[in-house]
Structure formats: structure tokens, C-alpha cells
Design a protein around this motif. Structure first.
Motif, short mmCIF file in Angstrom:
data_model
loop_
_atom_site.label_atom_id
_atom_site.label_comp_id
_atom_site.label_asym_id
_atom_site.label_seq_id
_atom_site.Cartn_x
_atom_site.Cartn_y
_atom_site.Cartn_z
N ALA A 83 -13.93 20.68 77.76
CA ALA A 83 -14.81 21.82 78.95
C ALA A 83 -14.59 22.14 80.21
O ALA A 83 -13.74 21.83 80.67
CB ALA A 83 -15.92 20.66 79.43
N THR A 84 -15.21 23.00 80.76
CA THR A 84 -14.77 23.58 82.23
C THR A 84 -15.68 24.24 83.01
O THR A 84 -16.87 23.86 82.38
CB THR A 84 -14.40 25.35 81.85
N VAL A 85 -15.31 23.94 84.11
CA VAL A 85 -15.92 24.48 85.71
C VAL A 85 -15.92 25.32 86.05
O VAL A 85 -14.72 25.43 86.76
CB VAL A 85 -15.84 22.46 85.88
N GLU A 86 -16.74 26.00 86.65
CA GLU A 86 -16.17 27.10 87.44
C GLU A 86 -17.17 27.43 88.73
O GLU A 86 -18.46 27.27 88.80
CB GLU A 86 -16.55 28.38 86.35
N THR A 112 -8.04 23.31 90.56
CA THR A 112 -7.85 21.86 89.16
C THR A 112 -8.52 21.22 89.61
O THR A 112 -8.85 20.28 90.45
CB THR A 112 -6.30 21.87 89.79
N VAL A 113 -9.12 21.30 88.08
CA VAL A 113 -10.22 19.40 87.82
C VAL A 113 -9.34 19.37 86.59
O VAL A 113 -9.07 20.00 85.21
CB VAL A 113 -10.83 20.51 87.43
N VAL A 142 -20.67 26.48 87.47
CA VAL A 142 -21.26 26.73 86.33
C VAL A 142 -20.79 25.27 84.93
O VAL A 142 -19.18 25.39 85.28
CB VAL A 142 -20.78 28.14 85.77
N PHE A 143 -20.96 25.19 85.14
CA PHE A 143 -20.89 23.83 84.03
C PHE A 143 -20.55 24.67 81.43
O PHE A 143 -21.85 25.35 81.75
CB PHE A 143 -21.80 22.57 83.51
N ILE A 151 -20.28 17.19 77.30
CA ILE A 151 -20.66 18.58 78.60
C ILE A 151 -19.92 17.30 80.66
O ILE A 151 -19.46 16.60 80.72
CB ILE A 151 -21.66 18.52 78.80
N PRO A 152 -19.53 19.20 80.94
CA PRO A 152 -19.55 18.15 82.40
C PRO A 152 -20.06 17.73 83.66
O PRO A 152 -21.82 18.16 83.47
CB PRO A 152 -18.33 19.44 82.70
#
Length: 163
Positions: A83-86, A112-113, A142-143, A151-152
Motif C-alpha cells: 500500500a501507499t498513502v499520499e 516517509t511512511v 489518499v489510500f 489497506i492502509p
């Protein structure tokens, strides 16, 4: 008529595009070029409204009595490996008459996450300095994930605005 593309085969000699067994295109000339679109219009996340990603959190407009030039964003994030988070923000500048909802977002870069292998939450902090003086703010998170089971998640979102 609407068509769902199920399979595209290119074995180097021919190209076959099919829809549940019914051939739509069969081409024996491998040098031909085809553009295939899925019918969904892409909307980038910086757009003033919408965005193609369905999973997001958007704050209400936050208005301030005193103008600010910096944002200190803090939140706790649990982000699986897939996953990524923006992060995005938009501000209404001092003296501006444009409605904030109509302005585009700005992506907050270089955040940095850490990856959470066991679902644990890590505090993430990002300082955004030297902004034009503003008196209203909207934040968007945004996930994204390549695995819908991983999921984040976020909690404890805090934004401190500084002069």
C-alpha cells in the motif's frame, strides 16, 4: 456499445482481443498499433474535486483568524507493504476571493511512511514551510493498495498551522 476487454494476446505473430470468447479484433499484422481504453475517465488527485482513487479522507474547510505560512501535519499510519498513502492540501490565501473548494490540491511530497508488517501504527510528521500567507485549509489523504485485503489506515490526524 460498451465492451469489457477480458483478454489481450500478443504472441509476436498476431494480436487477439477478446470479450468472453467473442473476438473483437484479430490482427495478423503484429506491427499495427491499437489504443484500448476502459471507458473510465482518469481524474488526478490534485484536481479540485473528485479523483480516480475511491479511498480517501478529506477534511472540512478550516478557517483561521490569523494568517499562517506553515503547516505541521501529524498522524498515525498503518501501511501494509502493498500500500501507499499520499497527502494533499489546498489553502485560501489572505485576501483571495476564490472559493477554496474550486482550487486544486498540492501534493505533499517526501513523506516517509514506514511499512507496518503487523498492523501497528507509526506516527508520521511532515512540516511544510514558506507558504504564501493563508487563512483557510483543506487536507486530503489518499489510500492506495494493490491488495484489497491489505489497506492502509490512519488515525489521530492533527494539523498545526504556524505563523
Amino acid at each position: 456499445f460498451p465492451v469489457t476487454i477480458v483478454e489481450i494476446l500478443n504472441n509476436g505473430a498476431n494480436i487477439k482481443v477478446s470479450n468472453l470468447g467473442a473476438n473483437i479484433i484479430t490482427d495478423t499484422n503484429a506491427s499495427n498499433t491499437y489504443t484500448i481504453t476502459n471507458g473510465i475517465k482518469f481524474v488526478y488527485e490534485e484536481a479540485s474535486t473528485g479523483g480516480t482513487v475511491h479511498s480517501k479522507y478529506i477534511t472540512r474547510q478550516i478557517d483561521f483568524l490569523n494568517p499562517s505560512t506553515s503547516i505541521n501535519l501529524r498522524l498515525d499510519v498503518s501501511k501494509p507493504a502493498d500500500a501507499t498513502v499520499e497527502f494533499y492540501f489546498k489553502t485560501k490565501l489572505v485576501g483571495e476571493t476564490e472559493i477554496l473548494a474550486n482550487k486544486e490540491y498540492t501534493q505533499i511530497t517526501s513523506v516517509t511512511v514506514p511499512t507496518s508488517l503487523g498492523g501497528e501504527f507509526y506516527e508520521v510528521e511532515k512540516q511544510i514551510d514558506s507558504l504564501e500567507p493563508f487563512n483557510s485549509l483543506i487536507l486530503k489523504v489518499v489510500f492506495k493498495s494493490t491488495n484489497s485485503a491489505q489497506i492502509p489506515k490512519i488515525k489521530n490526524l492533527r494539523a498545526v498551522v504556524l505563523e
